[in-house]
Write an enzyme that holds these catalytic residues in place. Structure first.
Site, PDB file in Angstrom:
ATOM      1  N   THR A  27      -1.123   3.995  -0.284  1.00 49.95           N
ATOM      2  CA  THR A  27      -0.198   4.418  -1.339  1.00 49.95           C
ATOM      3  C   THR A  27       0.835   3.312  -1.554  1.00 49.95           C
ATOM      4  O   THR A  27       1.295   2.679  -0.600  1.00 49.95           O
ATOM      5  CB  THR A  27       0.495   5.746  -0.995  1.00 49.95           C
ATOM      6  OG1 THR A  27       1.454   5.552   0.036  1.00 49.95           O
ATOM      7  CG2 THR A  27      -0.519   6.808  -0.558  1.00 49.95           C
ATOM      8  N   GLY A  28       1.167   3.071  -2.818  1.00 53.57           N
ATOM      9  CA  GLY A  28       2.072   1.969  -3.115  1.00 53.57           C
ATOM     10  C   GLY A  28       1.472   0.627  -2.764  1.00 53.57           C
ATOM     11  O   GLY A  28       2.190  -0.306  -2.394  1.00 53.57           O
ATOM     12  N   ASN A  30       0.344  -1.656  -4.568  1.00 54.13           N
ATOM     13  CA  ASN A  30       0.472  -2.691  -5.586  1.00 54.13           C
ATOM     14  C   ASN A  30       1.642  -3.640  -5.351  1.00 54.13           C
ATOM     15  O   ASN A  30       1.783  -4.628  -6.079  1.00 54.13           O
ATOM     16  CB  ASN A  30       0.624  -2.060  -6.975  1.00 54.13           C
ATOM     17  CG  ASN A  30       1.851  -1.172  -7.070  1.00 54.13           C
ATOM     18  OD1 ASN A  30       1.830  -0.050  -6.563  1.00 54.13           O
ATOM     19  ND2 ASN A  30       2.924  -1.648  -7.690  1.00 54.13           N
ATOM     20  N   GLY A  32       4.964  -5.139  -2.338  1.00 50.05           N
ATOM     21  CA  GLY A  32       5.665  -5.112  -1.053  1.00 50.05           C
ATOM     22  C   GLY A  32       4.752  -5.016   0.156  1.00 50.05           C
ATOM     23  O   GLY A  32       3.674  -5.620   0.206  1.00 50.05           O
ATOM     24  N   TYR A 182      18.009   7.922   1.975  1.00 46.03           N
ATOM     25  CA  TYR A 182      16.763   7.182   2.159  1.00 46.03           C
ATOM     26  C   TYR A 182      16.337   7.203   3.624  1.00 46.03           C
ATOM     27  O   TYR A 182      15.184   7.512   3.947  1.00 46.03           O
ATOM     28  CB  TYR A 182      16.905   5.731   1.683  1.00 46.03           C
ATOM     29  CG  TYR A 182      15.717   4.886   2.060  1.00 46.03           C
ATOM     30  CD1 TYR A 182      14.517   4.994   1.372  1.00 46.03           C
ATOM     31  CD2 TYR A 182      15.791   4.003   3.152  1.00 46.03           C
ATOM     32  CE1 TYR A 182      13.410   4.234   1.742  1.00 46.03           C
ATOM     33  CE2 TYR A 182      14.693   3.240   3.518  1.00 46.03           C
ATOM     34  CZ  TYR A 182      13.507   3.356   2.823  1.00 46.03           C
ATOM     35  OH  TYR A 182      12.406   2.614   3.201  1.00 46.03           O
TER      36      TYR A 182
END
Length: 321
Positions: A27-28, A30, A32, A182
Site C-alpha cells: 500500500t502506498g 508509488n 517514499g 499522527y
C-alpha cells in the site's frame, strides 16, 4: 525481552533471498518508503502490486521500477484507505489466486490544523493509517489464507515510540495536535498488528503478522528516481550531516523487505534499523514496552473493529484447516 539479532547476521540488504513466484501488495507503493520496498521486492523476483489512490502516480512508479529492474513484474490497483466502503471492491480487482504478503505502508501525515475527517466521520490520519489497513486485512484474508505461510507486515514509525493511546479519545476529538495524532495513529496500527499476531497464533494459523519501522528516513538522503523525484546538489549537500544518524528512504525500506522475505522472521516480532533504531542494517529489536501490553491492544482491537463494522473474530478465517 526478545533478543536482538546477532552482529554476525548474514543478511545482505543488497542480495535478499529470491522471491520468484511470490506476490506482494504494497500500500502506498508509488512513493517514499513504499516505493523502495516495491523496487527491492521486484528485484528479488516477486510480483509486486502497488496500491495507490492515484492510478497515474502508481503507473509512473511501476514504470520506474521496470526501468531499473529488468523483467520486473509490477501491477497496480486503486486503493483509498480513507474510504472504508471501497476496500472490499478494491480487493476484488486483484487478479490473484493467492497473496503471499501485504505491506501496510501507506499513510497520511498532516502538519497543520485544522482537524480533518473522512466521509465516514473518522479523523483522517487515524482512519487512513490504522482503520483502513485493519479493514483491508479483513478483506484480504481469503487471499492470504490461500498462501502457504503469508505475512502481514505493518510499517510502524519511530514517532510512535514516545506516544501513548488515549482510549477515550482515539480520534483526537478533544486533543488534536497533528504530530501527536499522527504518532498515535501509527501506534494504534502497531498495537493492532501485534494483537493480530496473538490471535493468529491462538488459532494455529501459519500466517504471520510482523511490525517493521524505517527509523529516521529523509528525502534529502534518498537517491533520486526521476521522473518520480530528484535531488538538487544543494539538497544533497544539506542532507549529508544528517547521514551520521539518519538515512534515506531506500535504506528505510530494508527492515520491511526483511520482514517480508527472511524465513527466520516470526509472527509478533518488531524489526528496525540496528543503530539506535534510526539507521543501518535491519535487525530484530525488543518490542517497545508500551506495545507489549495485551490489554490495551485487545481493547483497541474491539473498538477498531466496531468502528469499521467487521466481526472482531475475523482472524478465525486464517486458522489452519
Amino acid at each position: 525481552m526478545q533478543p536482538t539479532t546477532p552482529a554476525t547476521d548474514p543478511w545482505d540488504v543488497h542480495r535478499p533471498p529470491r522471491a520468484d513466484g511470490r506476490s506482494v501488495l504494497v500500500t502506498g507503493g508509488n512513493a517514499g518508503i513504499g516505493y523502495f520496498v516495491a523496487e527491492q521486492l521486484a528485484s528479488a523476483g516477486a510480483l509486486v502490486v502497488l496500491g495507490s489512490r492515484d492510478p497515474a502516480k502508481a503507473e509512473a512508479a511501476a514504470g520506474s521500477i521496470r526501468s531499473r529492474v529488468p523483467g520486473a513484474r509490477v501491477s497496480r490497483i486503486r486503493l483509498d484507505l480513507a474510504d472504508l466502503s471501497s476496500l472490499r471492491r478494491s480487493v476484488q480487482t486483484l487478479e490473484l489466486d493467492r497473496l503471499d504478503a501485504v505491506v501496510h505502508n501507506a499513510g497520511v501525515a498532516l502538519d497543520d490544523p485544522p482537524r480533518r475527517e473522512t466521509a465516514d466521520g473518522h479523523e483522517l490520519m487515524f482512519a487512513t493509517n490504522h482503520l483502513g489497513h485493519l479493514a483491508l486485512t479483513r478483506w484480504l484474508l481469503p487471499l492470504l489464507s490461500a498462501a502457504p505461510a503469508a505475512r502481514i507486515v505493518t510499517v510502524g514509525s519511530f514517532a510512535a515510540k514516545s506516544e501513548r493511546l488515549d482510549p477515550h479519545d482515539l480520534q483526537s476529538r478533544a486533543d488534536y495536535r497533528p504530530k501527536r495524532t499522527y504518532g498515535r495513529s501509527k501506534l494504534a496500527q502497531m498495537y493492532t498488528a501485534l494483537e493480530l499476531a496473538r490471535r493468529l497464533g491462538a488459532v494455529g494459523s501459519p500466517m504471520a503478522s510482523v511490525v517493521a519501522h524505517p527509523g529516521g528516513a529523509l528525502d534529502s538522503l534518498t537517491p533520486a528516481r526521476p521522473p518520480l523525484w530528484s535531488r538538487t546538489p544543494g539538497e544533497r549537500l544539506r542532507g549529508l550531516p544528517a547521514g551520521a544518524v539518519l538515512q534515506g528512504k531506500d535504506a528505510g525500506a530494508w527492515p520491511v523487505v526483511r520482514a517480508v522475505l527472511d524465513p527466520r522472521v516470526t509472527s509478533g516480532e518488531l524489526w528496525g534499523p540496528r543503530v539506535f533504531g534510526l539507521r543501518g542494517q535491519p535487525h530484530r529489536e525488543p518490542v517497545w514496552s508500551h506495545l507489549a501490553d495485551p490489554a490495551v491492544a485487545s481493547q483497541l482491537w474491539y473498538a477498531s473493529c466496531e468502528l469499521i463494522g467487521v466481526d472482531p473474530e475475523f482472524h478465525l478465517l486464517a486458522r489452519r484447516a
